[in-house]
Scaffold this active site. Structure first.
Site, mmCIF file in Angstrom:
data_model
loop_
_atom_site.group_PDB
_atom_site.id
_atom_site.type_symbol
_atom_site.label_atom_id
_atom_site.label_comp_id
_atom_site.label_asym_id
_atom_site.label_seq_id
_atom_site.Cartn_x
_atom_site.Cartn_y
_atom_site.Cartn_z
ATOM 1 C CB CYS A 149 -0.950 0.009 1.193
ATOM 2 S SG CYS A 149 -0.140 0.108 2.800
ATOM 3 C CB CYS A 150 1.596 3.985 -1.763
ATOM 4 S SG CYS A 150 0.512 4.121 -3.194
ATOM 5 C CB ALA A 151 -0.656 8.279 -0.236
#
Length: 136
Positions: free
Chosen positions: A97-99
């Protein structure tokens, strides 16, 4: 505050540069990232709850200061190439995941080229995450 604006700009440029580096290395290898699956929040949450996956958060320290998914390994995308050995290659699915989803997709492309399989990225990134968060 001008120094803070400059610092933010430099940080964004380094993240973008890291993204391009990862993306470019994947394209040069000539292999599609067909092993990556983008999954909605509910499915991502369910895979975490099953407990048989590794969770990787590729956001910056500034972003993760606001909270991470419990149990996540934190490796900013611009450090991934140098720290990839920190990730287990035990056959467990790798949830990334990231933003917003772009950097995790680039990370998955890179990880696929490094021989990782079972790659999943969170649709919409942490911006769409409604599950638990802990402070990093």
């Amino acid at each position: 505050n001008l120094p803070m604006q400059i610092l933010r700009s430099l940080l964004l440029m380094s993240v973008f540069t890291a993204f391009l580096t990862v993306h470019s290395s994947c394209q040069q290898a000539g292999k599609p990232a067909g092993t990556t699956q983008t999954v909605p929040v509910g499915d991502f949450k369910q895979r975490i709850e099953q407990g048989n996956a590794v969770l990787l958060d590729v956001r910056t320290p500034g972003e993760t200061a606001g909270g991470i998914i419990p149990g996540a390994i934190l490796i900013p995308v611009d450090q991934l190439e140098g720290r990839v050995r920190e990730l287990p290659k035990d056959g467990k699915p790798l949830l990334v995941c990231c933003a917003g989803g772009s950097r995790s997709a680039a990370a998955c492309e890179f990880l696929s080229q490094q021989g990782y399989a079972g790659l999943h990225t969170l649709e919409g990134g942490m911006n769409s995450w409604s599950g638990p968060r802990v402070r990093s």
